[in-house]
Motif scaffolding. Structure first.
Motif, PDB file in Angstrom:
ATOM      1  N   THR A 178       0.824  -1.204   0.000  1.00  0.00           N
ATOM      2  CA  THR A 178       0.000   0.000   0.000  1.00  0.00           C
ATOM      3  C   THR A 178       0.861   1.257   0.000  1.00  0.00           C
ATOM      4  O   THR A 178       2.012   1.236   0.449  1.00  0.00           O
ATOM      5  N   THR A 179       0.300   2.328  -0.527  1.00  0.00           N
ATOM      6  CA  THR A 179       0.976   3.615  -0.500  1.00  0.00           C
ATOM      7  C   THR A 179      -0.055   4.735  -0.525  1.00  0.00           C
ATOM      8  O   THR A 179      -1.158   4.549  -1.047  1.00  0.00           O
ATOM      9  N   LYS A 180       0.322   5.858   0.035  1.00  0.00           N
ATOM     10  CA  LYS A 180      -0.537   7.052  -0.058  1.00  0.00           C
ATOM     11  C   LYS A 180      -0.292   7.770  -1.365  1.00  0.00           C
ATOM     12  O   LYS A 180      -1.205   8.226  -2.016  1.00  0.00           O
ATOM     13  N   LYS A 181       0.990   7.917  -1.713  1.00  0.00           N
ATOM     14  CA  LYS A 181       1.357   8.655  -2.923  1.00  0.00           C
ATOM     15  C   LYS A 181       2.068   7.737  -3.891  1.00  0.00           C
ATOM     16  O   LYS A 181       3.108   7.170  -3.582  1.00  0.00           O
ATOM     17  N   ASN A 182       1.490   7.594  -5.064  1.00  0.00           N
ATOM     18  CA  ASN A 182       2.084   6.725  -6.079  1.00  0.00           C
ATOM     19  C   ASN A 182       2.836   7.554  -7.119  1.00  0.00           C
ATOM     20  O   ASN A 182       2.431   8.654  -7.460  1.00  0.00           O
ATOM     21  N   THR A 183       3.946   6.996  -7.579  1.00  0.00           N
ATOM     22  CA  THR A 183       4.654   7.554  -8.742  1.00  0.00           C
ATOM     23  C   THR A 183       4.940   6.389  -9.682  1.00  0.00           C
ATOM     24  O   THR A 183       4.941   5.227  -9.249  1.00  0.00           O
ATOM     25  N   LYS A 184       5.212   6.687 -10.928  1.00  0.00           N
ATOM     26  CA  LYS A 184       5.538   5.624 -11.892  1.00  0.00           C
ATOM     27  C   LYS A 184       6.777   4.852 -11.448  1.00  0.00           C
ATOM     28  O   LYS A 184       6.843   3.630 -11.552  1.00  0.00           O
ATOM     29  N   ARG A 185       7.760   5.578 -10.929  1.00  0.00           N
ATOM     30  CA  ARG A 185       9.008   4.937 -10.482  1.00  0.00           C
ATOM     31  C   ARG A 185       8.746   4.006  -9.290  1.00  0.00           C
ATOM     32  O   ARG A 185       9.238   2.872  -9.252  1.00  0.00           O
ATOM     33  N   LEU A 186       7.955   4.483  -8.334  1.00  0.00           N
ATOM     34  CA  LEU A 186       7.621   3.664  -7.165  1.00  0.00           C
ATOM     35  C   LEU A 186       6.856   2.417  -7.598  1.00  0.00           C
ATOM     36  O   LEU A 186       7.167   1.309  -7.170  1.00  0.00           O
ATOM     37  N   GLU A 187       5.870   2.616  -8.453  1.00  0.00           N
ATOM     38  CA  GLU A 187       5.072   1.479  -8.907  1.00  0.00           C
ATOM     39  C   GLU A 187       5.935   0.441  -9.615  1.00  0.00           C
ATOM     40  O   GLU A 187       5.779  -0.761  -9.402  1.00  0.00           O
ATOM     41  N   GLN A 246       8.668  -6.858  -7.392  1.00  0.00           N
ATOM     42  CA  GLN A 246       8.631  -7.838  -6.306  1.00  0.00           C
ATOM     43  C   GLN A 246       7.479  -8.820  -6.494  1.00  0.00           C
ATOM     44  O   GLN A 246       6.557  -8.587  -7.263  1.00  0.00           O
ATOM     45  N   ASP A 247       7.552  -9.895  -5.729  1.00  0.00           N
ATOM     46  CA  ASP A 247       6.531 -10.940  -5.775  1.00  0.00           C
ATOM     47  C   ASP A 247       5.355 -10.516  -4.888  1.00  0.00           C
ATOM     48  O   ASP A 247       5.186 -11.004  -3.783  1.00  0.00           O
ATOM     49  N   ILE A 248       4.580  -9.563  -5.396  1.00  0.00           N
ATOM     50  CA  ILE A 248       3.423  -9.097  -4.637  1.00  0.00           C
ATOM     51  C   ILE A 248       2.148  -9.557  -5.325  1.00  0.00           C
ATOM     52  O   ILE A 248       2.144  -9.851  -6.520  1.00  0.00           O
ATOM     53  N   PHE A 249       1.073  -9.579  -4.551  1.00  0.00           N
ATOM     54  CA  PHE A 249      -0.225  -9.990  -5.083  1.00  0.00           C
ATOM     55  C   PHE A 249      -0.987  -8.800  -5.653  1.00  0.00           C
ATOM     56  O   PHE A 249      -1.643  -8.893  -6.677  1.00  0.00           O
ATOM     57  N   PHE A 250      -0.885  -7.642  -4.970  1.00  0.00           N
ATOM     58  CA  PHE A 250      -1.665  -6.482  -5.379  1.00  0.00           C
ATOM     59  C   PHE A 250      -0.990  -5.215  -4.878  1.00  0.00           C
ATOM     60  O   PHE A 250      -0.365  -5.211  -3.825  1.00  0.00           O
ATOM     61  N   TYR A 251      -1.130  -4.154  -5.646  1.00  0.00           N
ATOM     62  CA  TYR A 251      -0.586  -2.847  -5.287  1.00  0.00           C
ATOM     63  C   TYR A 251      -1.772  -1.912  -5.076  1.00  0.00           C
ATOM     64  O   TYR A 251      -2.552  -1.687  -6.002  1.00  0.00           O
ATOM     65  N   PHE A 252      -1.924  -1.395  -3.847  1.00  0.00           N
ATOM     66  CA  PHE A 252      -3.102  -0.621  -3.480  1.00  0.00           C
ATOM     67  C   PHE A 252      -2.726   0.815  -3.140  1.00  0.00           C
ATOM     68  O   PHE A 252      -1.927   1.060  -2.248  1.00  0.00           O
ATOM     69  N   ILE A 253      -3.318   1.751  -3.884  1.00  0.00           N
ATOM     70  CA  ILE A 253      -3.120   3.169  -3.591  1.00  0.00           C
ATOM     71  C   ILE A 253      -4.261   3.575  -2.650  1.00  0.00           C
ATOM     72  O   ILE A 253      -5.443   3.445  -2.979  1.00  0.00           O
TER      73      ILE A 253
END
Length: 132
Positions: free
Chosen positions: A92-101, A107-114
């Motif tokens: 999870t993140t509050k502030k997303n950027t293209k670089r962060l995403e 990584q081996d993640i299931f979901f990325y939640f803003i």
């Protein structure tokens, strides 16, 4: 039985979620929301808590903020996956950027939640994590 304490060797991982977020209010908000959805929730504020709790076992899903006190959440994923390769990670993140995403998705993640997207999307992601 060990010193009069019975330890259950099989922990029901069915609906157990670990929330790791350095922000106490965020942790509490997500925790309250998920408990209403009948999930068993434990929380912690950083990598140290995550390592301790995941080592104890029993979690199917980890909801972890990208900004941990010790390091970036995406840097912590391989460490935590080494402890429990099957745990599904929702970053999870509050502030997303293209670089962060891009970093997170390496990584081996299931979901990325803003977080600004609202909790219904998070609930959907968690339901999917438990059903896969």
């Amino acid at each position: 039985i060990n010193n009069g304490v019975i330890k259950l060797s099989v922990i029901n991982t069915e609906k157990r979620i670990l929330i790791i977020d350095p922000d106490a209010k965020e942790r509490e908000d997500i925790s309250v929301f998920l408990k209403k959805e009948n999930y068993f929730v434990e929380t912690g504020k950083g990598l140290t808590d995550a390592i301790k709790k995941i080592s104890e076992g029993g979690f199917s899903c980890l909801v972890m903020d990208v900004n941990l006190p010790e390091m970036k959440g995406y840097e912590a994923v391989p460490i935590l996956k080494n402890i429990d390769p099957k745990i599904k990670v929702i970053m999870t993140t509050k502030k997303n950027t293209k670089r962060l995403e891009a970093k997170v998705r390496e990584q081996d993640i299931f979901f990325y939640f803003i977080k600004s997207f609202g909790k219904e999307e998070l609930k959907l992601a968690i339901n999917n994590a438990f059903n896969k």
